[in-house]
Structure formats: structure tokens, C-alpha cells
Design a protein around this motif. Structure first.
Motif, PDB file in Angstrom:
ATOM      1  N   UNK A  10       0.757  -1.044  -0.032  1.00 37.66           N
ATOM      2  CA  UNK A  10       0.041   0.054  -0.023  1.00 37.66           C
ATOM      3  C   UNK A  10       0.806   1.237   0.074  1.00 37.66           C
ATOM      4  N   UNK A  11       0.512   2.110  -0.864  1.00 36.38           N
ATOM      5  CA  UNK A  11       1.012   3.279  -1.081  1.00 36.38           C
ATOM      6  C   UNK A  11      -0.076   4.607  -0.365  1.00 36.38           C
ATOM      7  N   UNK A  12       0.242   5.709  -0.053  1.00 38.76           N
ATOM      8  CA  UNK A  12      -0.580   6.790   0.409  1.00 38.76           C
ATOM      9  C   UNK A  12      -1.639   6.798  -0.735  1.00 38.76           C
ATOM     10  N   UNK A  13      -1.252   7.066  -2.018  1.00 34.93           N
ATOM     11  CA  UNK A  13      -2.338   6.956  -3.195  1.00 34.93           C
ATOM     12  C   UNK A  13      -3.412   6.029  -3.344  1.00 34.93           C
ATOM     13  N   UNK A  14      -2.863   4.596  -2.766  1.00 34.10           N
ATOM     14  CA  UNK A  14      -3.705   3.628  -2.791  1.00 34.10           C
ATOM     15  C   UNK A  14      -4.905   3.862  -1.843  1.00 34.10           C
ATOM     16  N   UNK A  15      -4.503   4.361  -0.545  1.00 38.44           N
ATOM     17  CA  UNK A  15      -5.482   4.468   0.531  1.00 38.44           C
ATOM     18  C   UNK A  15      -6.539   5.449   0.068  1.00 38.44           C
ATOM     19  N   UNK A  16      -5.951   6.714  -0.529  1.00 37.07           N
ATOM     20  CA  UNK A  16      -6.976   7.650  -0.804  1.00 37.07           C
ATOM     21  C   UNK A  16      -7.976   7.404  -1.895  1.00 37.07           C
ATOM     22  N   UNK A  33     -17.336  -3.862   4.177  1.00 39.74           N
ATOM     23  CA  UNK A  33     -16.020  -4.247   3.953  1.00 39.74           C
ATOM     24  C   UNK A  33     -15.123  -3.635   4.976  1.00 39.74           C
ATOM     25  N   UNK A  34     -14.144  -4.390   5.704  1.00 43.23           N
ATOM     26  CA  UNK A  34     -13.097  -3.948   6.716  1.00 43.23           C
ATOM     27  C   UNK A  34     -12.095  -3.890   6.261  1.00 43.23           C
ATOM     28  N   UNK A  35     -11.421  -2.831   5.833  1.00 45.12           N
ATOM     29  CA  UNK A  35     -10.010  -3.155   5.052  1.00 45.12           C
ATOM     30  C   UNK A  35      -9.059  -2.820   5.920  1.00 45.12           C
ATOM     31  N   UNK A  36      -7.714  -3.494   5.987  1.00 44.56           N
ATOM     32  CA  UNK A  36      -6.567  -3.277   6.776  1.00 44.56           C
ATOM     33  C   UNK A  36      -5.507  -3.121   5.872  1.00 44.56           C
ATOM     34  N   UNK A  37      -4.839  -1.937   5.978  1.00 45.70           N
ATOM     35  CA  UNK A  37      -3.679  -1.752   4.764  1.00 45.70           C
ATOM     36  C   UNK A  37      -2.346  -2.053   5.300  1.00 45.70           C
ATOM     37  N   UNK A  38      -1.332  -2.748   4.288  1.00 43.50           N
ATOM     38  CA  UNK A  38      -0.170  -2.805   4.843  1.00 43.50           C
ATOM     39  C   UNK A  38       0.781  -2.447   3.775  1.00 43.50           C
ATOM     40  N   UNK A  39       2.027  -1.945   4.552  1.00 35.86           N
ATOM     41  CA  UNK A  39       2.725  -1.051   3.442  1.00 35.86           C
ATOM     42  C   UNK A  39       3.567  -1.891   2.864  1.00 35.86           C
ATOM     43  N   UNK A  40       3.766  -3.348   3.548  1.00 33.35           N
ATOM     44  CA  UNK A  40       4.849  -4.217   3.014  1.00 33.35           C
ATOM     45  C   UNK A  40       4.178  -4.826   1.909  1.00 33.35           C
ATOM     46  N   UNK A  41       5.048  -5.846   0.783  1.00 32.32           N
ATOM     47  CA  UNK A  41       4.412  -6.757   0.061  1.00 32.32           C
ATOM     48  C   UNK A  41       4.048  -7.968   0.632  1.00 32.32           C
ATOM     49  N   UNK A  42       3.222  -8.566  -0.098  1.00 30.66           N
ATOM     50  CA  UNK A  42       2.638  -9.924   0.154  1.00 30.66           C
ATOM     51  C   UNK A  42       3.670 -11.038  -0.336  1.00 30.66           C
ATOM     52  N   UNK A  43       4.161 -11.930   0.393  1.00 32.52           N
ATOM     53  CA  UNK A  43       4.964 -13.003   0.221  1.00 32.52           C
ATOM     54  C   UNK A  43       4.968 -14.085   1.223  1.00 32.52           C
TER      55      UNK A  43
END
Length: 333
Positions: A10-16, A33-43
Motif C-alpha cells: 500500500x502507498x498513500x495514493x492507494x489508501x486515498x 468491507x473492513x480493510x486493513x492496509x499493509x505497506x509491505x509486500x505479500x510473500x
């Protein structure tokens, strides 16, 4: 019951953009929908964070290999919603075996990427980036800034999907002759005045070659030492699709012997280790990337071809619709 969604890379523009899309949605289901934003990649190492989530929203540089998907399955994740068109970073077979649905955004504002492609072509050709820096320093010499006229030049387009067609429309407006190669010929492309040819003819006759095809086993490193040999000396090569379409070692060799006269890249094969992060205070360890950006006739942008307000808005709405209605599901051939 609320649908829990884990949003990665997630970047700031994604959240916005996604928060705005949720607020403007007319669907009652978005309220659940209950969204939780993570900045790091998914792996594989971050996948355990998905425990208790129903859906994960992933991007181009998230690594959804078999191990990652195994962990997602153990966390009871039911849906991987890609907010991008490509899905080469997902082990689709593993997802199918784990009964995890995978959706994507198959087409979003193709003109967005097409216009960035043209921007790379024009910038490399007319050296506007170099002229900008010169003028700011009070240097108004034109030596080293000479370009060529696009009108009547032959441009090869590899892949005539929505983005490829958008590029063709613009190039035809410049008065270019356009050659195309695609396993599936499109009559509307011919109506634009472009011609389908085999890949060898496209390579040998094109002054500019632009890639607009997906990354598959067959297209991996389609630009390599052998294919470069078939091209004109001083060819301009543009890639705004997927980094793995080109062999960067072959690119470096082609630049050194002047087979490649101009190189524009918006993607890079190992971009997941570099792009979308400020690394200006780091020592970049990728020697090939570092070598590429030392060439004066190379222009690299950090996967920003998709990055317009219109495209991001469309990506957000389609992704949310995929989560709600199960659209655009990726299936095995």
C-alpha cells in the motif's frame, strides 16, 4: 458479517483512491468491507498476517507463489484480488488447488499506458530530459540533442490488445507505418492502418519496437541476444509491459555494441526489489540495473505507466466490484 480485506503493498495514493471508491460506491456490500492496509509486500514471510482475513488485495510485485498460497489457504483466505492486469506473479494452479479464487483488473484506461509509451519514445528521441537540465544550467547548446522525425518511420508493436491498439492509434496520428505481431489478429487493428507480420519481419523492419504483451513461458526473454541480432542497428526498444519480456544482460550487450540506439523501460525483471520505494539513500545491489542506468541513451521510469488519476480510480472500482460480485476471475486455459 463484515468481509475482512488485507491490502498489501500500500502507498498513500492507494489508501486515498480506495477509501474514496468505498465512499462513492452505491453498493451496500461495500459498507460491510473492513480493510486493513499493509505497506509491505505479500510473500511467504508476510502471508501469516492474513489470518482472519477473507480477501487479500495484491499488486504486481507481491509474490504469490505456491508457498505463499499454501499459507493463505491455512489462514482461510478465499479470494486473491489483484489490482492489476497481469497475473504472472501468481501460481494459478496452486490457487486453484487451494480453492482460492483469483481476480484481476483485465483492462483499465489503456490510453494511460499507451500515452506513457509515447512519452518514452518522444523523450528518448528528442532528448527533452537532457534539454531541460541544460537550460536550467544556462546551457543552450543543441549539440547531442538531435532526434529524428517520427513521421513515416516504421514502428513494430508486439501485442495488439487494448493497450497495443491505443498505441497504434496514436502512432498512426504521427503518420507512422505500424507493423504488428500477435497470435490473434484483430480486424480493428487493420482498420487503423496497421499490418500484421511475423515477428522476424517486425524485428528487421522496425525503427522502433514496443512491447505490449503478457509475460508467459513463451514470451519470457523474447528480447534476447538472438532476437536483437535480427533488429536494425540503432533500434529504439520500449517496454511498458513486463520486465521479464527482456533479458537485461542482452540489453546491456546490445547497448554496448550500439545495436540498441535508444532504450525506454517502465518495467524491470527484478523490480520487486527496487520499485515503489525510496531507495535514494541505499546502495542498490542489482548490478545489471545499475549498469543500465549509466547509459546516456537509456530512460527508466519506475512502473508509472498506469499512474493517472483516471486509471487508479477505475482500478479501485473494478477491484471492489470483483470482491463483491466475483467478476474477472482468472481461470486456467
Amino acid at each position: 458479517m463484515k468481509k475482512k480485506i488485507a491490502f498489501f503493498s500500500t502507498q498513500d495514493y492507494d489508501r486515498h483512491v480506495f477509501d474514496a471508491a468505498l465512499k462513492s460506491s452505491v453498493s451496500n456490500q461495500t459498507k460491510d468491507m473492513d480493510i486493513t492496509y499493509f505497506e509491505h509486500t505479500l510473500c511467504a514471510s508476510t502471508a501469516p498476517l492474513c489470518q482472519g482475513f477473507d480477501v487479500v488485495v495484491a499488486f504486481v510485485n507481491d509474490d504469490l507463489n505456491a508457498k505463499t498460497i499454501e499459507i493463505l489457504a491455512s489462514c482461510k483466505v478465499k479470494h486473491i484480488a489483484l489490482r492489476c492486469a497481469g497475473f504472472n506473479n501468481v501460481d494459478i494452479s496452486a490457487a486453484e488447488a487451494a480453492n482460492i479464487r483469483v481476480s484481476r483488473v483485465p483492462a483499465y484506461s489503456p490510453e494511460t499506458v499507451a500515452e506513457h509509451t509515447i512519452a518514452l519514445i518522444l523523450t528518448l528521441n528528442r532528448n527533452t530530459h537532457k534539454a531541460y537540465n541544460r537550460v536550467r544550467e544556462g546551457n543552450f547548446q543543441l549539440n547531442g540533442l538531435m532526434g529524428f522525425t517520427l513521421h513515416n518511420k516504421t514502428v513494430g508493436i508486439v501485442g495488439t490488445g487494448k493497450i497495443g491498439k491505443a498505441v497504434i492509434r496514436i502512432l498512426r496520428g504521427f503518420g507512422c507505418k505500424v507493423l504488428c505481431c500477435d497470435p490473434f489478429e484483430d480486424e480493428t487493428v487493420k482498420d487503423l492502418g496497421a499490418s500484421y507480420v511475423d515477428i522476424e519481419t517486425l524485428f528487421s523492419e522496425s525503427t522502433i519496437i514496443s512491447l505490449h504483451c503478457p509475460l508467459t513461458e513463451d514470451s519470457n526473454h523474447m528480447i534476447n541476444e538472438a532476437s536483437l541480432q535480427k533488429m536494425q542497428d540503432g533500434v529504439m526498444l520500449i517496454n511498458t509491459s513486463r520486465g521479464g519480456l527482456v533479458d537485461d544482460t542482452a540489453l546491456i550487450n546490445g547497448l554496448k555494441r550500439r545495436k540498441i540506439g535508444y532504450l525506454g523501460l517502465d518495467v524491470y525483471e527484478r523490480e520487486s526489489e527496487l520499485f515503489f520505494t525510496d531507495r535514494s539513500h541505499e546502495i542498490i545491489q542489482d548490478d545489471n540495473f545499475q549498469r543500465l542506468i549509466t547509459f546516456p541513451n537509456v530512460l527508466v521510469t519506475g512502473h508509472q505507466g498506469f499512474f493517472t488519476a483516471e486509471a487508479l480510480n477505475e482500478i479501485a472500482h473494478v477491484t471492489l466490484d470483483n470482491i463483491i460480485n466475483g467478476n474477472n476471475t482468472v481461470v486456467l486455459d
